[in-house]
Scaffold this active site. Structure first.
Site, PDB file in Angstrom:
ATOM      1  N   SER A  35       0.806  -1.223   0.000  1.00 25.97           N
ATOM      2  CA  SER A  35       0.000   0.000   0.000  1.00 25.97           C
ATOM      3  C   SER A  35       0.844   1.280   0.000  1.00 25.97           C
ATOM      4  O   SER A  35       0.489   2.247  -0.690  1.00 25.97           O
ATOM      5  CB  SER A  35      -0.959   0.004   1.188  1.00 25.97           C
ATOM      6  N   LYS A  47     -10.224  -5.047  10.359  1.00 21.45           N
ATOM      7  CA  LYS A  47     -11.328  -4.509   9.558  1.00 21.45           C
ATOM      8  C   LYS A  47     -12.638  -4.407  10.328  1.00 21.45           C
ATOM      9  O   LYS A  47     -13.427  -3.488  10.094  1.00 21.45           O
ATOM     10  CB  LYS A  47     -11.507  -5.341   8.290  1.00 21.45           C
ATOM     11  N   GLY A  54     -13.845 -19.489   1.200  1.00 21.34           N
ATOM     12  CA  GLY A  54     -13.683 -18.772   2.454  1.00 21.34           C
ATOM     13  C   GLY A  54     -14.924 -17.976   2.785  1.00 21.34           C
ATOM     14  O   GLY A  54     -15.751 -17.673   1.911  1.00 21.34           O
ATOM     15  N   GLY A 102     -14.662 -15.322   5.454  1.00 23.33           N
ATOM     16  CA  GLY A 102     -14.215 -14.319   6.418  1.00 23.33           C
ATOM     17  C   GLY A 102     -14.348 -12.897   5.921  1.00 23.33           C
ATOM     18  O   GLY A 102     -15.207 -12.572   5.087  1.00 23.33           O
ATOM     19  N   TYR A 137      -1.336 -11.835  -2.717  1.00 16.79           N
ATOM     20  CA  TYR A 137      -0.265 -11.355  -3.594  1.00 16.79           C
ATOM     21  C   TYR A 137       1.125 -11.633  -3.029  1.00 16.79           C
ATOM     22  O   TYR A 137       2.125 -11.371  -3.697  1.00 16.79           O
ATOM     23  CB  TYR A 137      -0.431  -9.875  -3.933  1.00 16.79           C
TER      24      TYR A 137
END
Length: 276
Positions: free
Chosen positions: A25, A74, A134, A136, A225
């Protein structure tokens, strides 16, 4: 948190998460700030657990314009916000906190990350069955993105039905017909093969034992990634599937974050170049 030597236009932003050392980021945001001429702006990585997040965000001085939030923070990010977008509330988690006059505002730009990555790869789920691996925090924005892109139905692959309850309820609220199967379900390979797209939201090592079945899908977004390629991605590519990775998702969600932080259009070419 500011110093007397800061430039008058100095602004700060950061990505919060744990572990955070691998995050790309800062490459994206710093490239954007330079391209926009925001010479006093900085962006850093901050090691931060979900438990620490309220103190980190709450202690931010006025020079802090926003935070990107990755796991495991999050859910905590949404809880510290005084306002939030509808999609963040529907998902129940936020990956973006933006300072406003009324306090911290939460959004979930992972939705844009998923839809943008799929679009970049030419993957169109409209009218087709989709599979999400998944259940989540990353699966939920993927569900919203697939629903908004017109997917016909959804199969959630999860360790157990209980863990998938929230994902299932969200998919149903988004108007999708949904089913849940386990990783060891005998129908897994055929479900993936008949899908239009599969989105894997689990760690690389969690998907690896089931890669032969999951890689039967004709188009795959693997949100990982690092490391890349994952075993799933490599096997799918060898089989001729269209495969897109987590860097494209990261890039596309960052476009929206930059615009929220700066109030300017994201310099997309400069940001994409920062990843190459």
């Amino acid at each position: 948190m500011s110093t007397s030597g800061d430039a008058p236009d100095a602004r700060r932003a950061a990505v919060l998460g744990s572990p955070i050392g691998h995050s790309r980021s800062p490459d994206l945001h710093l490239a954007a700030y330079r391209a926009l001429g925001l010479t006093g702006w900085t962006y850093e990585r901050i090691e931060c657990t979900a438990e620490r997040l309220p103190d980190v965000v709450g202690g931010s001085g006025p020079e802090w314009v926003g935070y990107s939030v990755t796991m495991p923070g999050k859910f905590a990010a949404l809880n510290v916000a005084l306002s939030a977008t509808e999609r963040a509330r529907s998902i129940g988690a936020a990956n973006t906190l933006v300072r406003t006059e009324g306090g911290w505002h939460a959004d979930n730009t992972d939705v844009d990350g998923v839809s943008g990555a799929l679009g970049t790869a030419g993957i169109d789920p409209s009218g087709q069955p989709a599979v999400i691996v998944g259940a989540g925090g990353t699966a939920r924005p993927a569900i919203v993105a697939l629903a908004e892109m017109g997917a016909r139905s959804l199969t959630v692959v999860a360790r157990d039905a209980g863990r998938a309850r929230g994902a299932r309820e969200l998919a149903e609220r988004m108007g999708l017909s949904v089913s849940v199967i386990g990783f060891d379900d005998g129908a897994l390979s055929s479900v993936c093969e008949s899908s239009g797209v599969l989105v894997s939201t689990v760690p690389a090592e969690a998907a690896a034992p089931f890669a032969p079945s999951l890689a039967a899908a004709p188009a795959i977004l693997d949100v990982i990634y690092h490391p890349w390629p994952t075993e799933l991605a490599a096997l799918a590519q060898r089989r001729g599937a269209v495969v897109v990775g987590g860097l494209e998702m990261l890039l596309n969600q960052a476009f929206t974050q930059v615009e929220l932080f700066t109030g300017q259009s994201a310099p997309r070419e400069a940001m994409a170049a920062a990843l190459r």
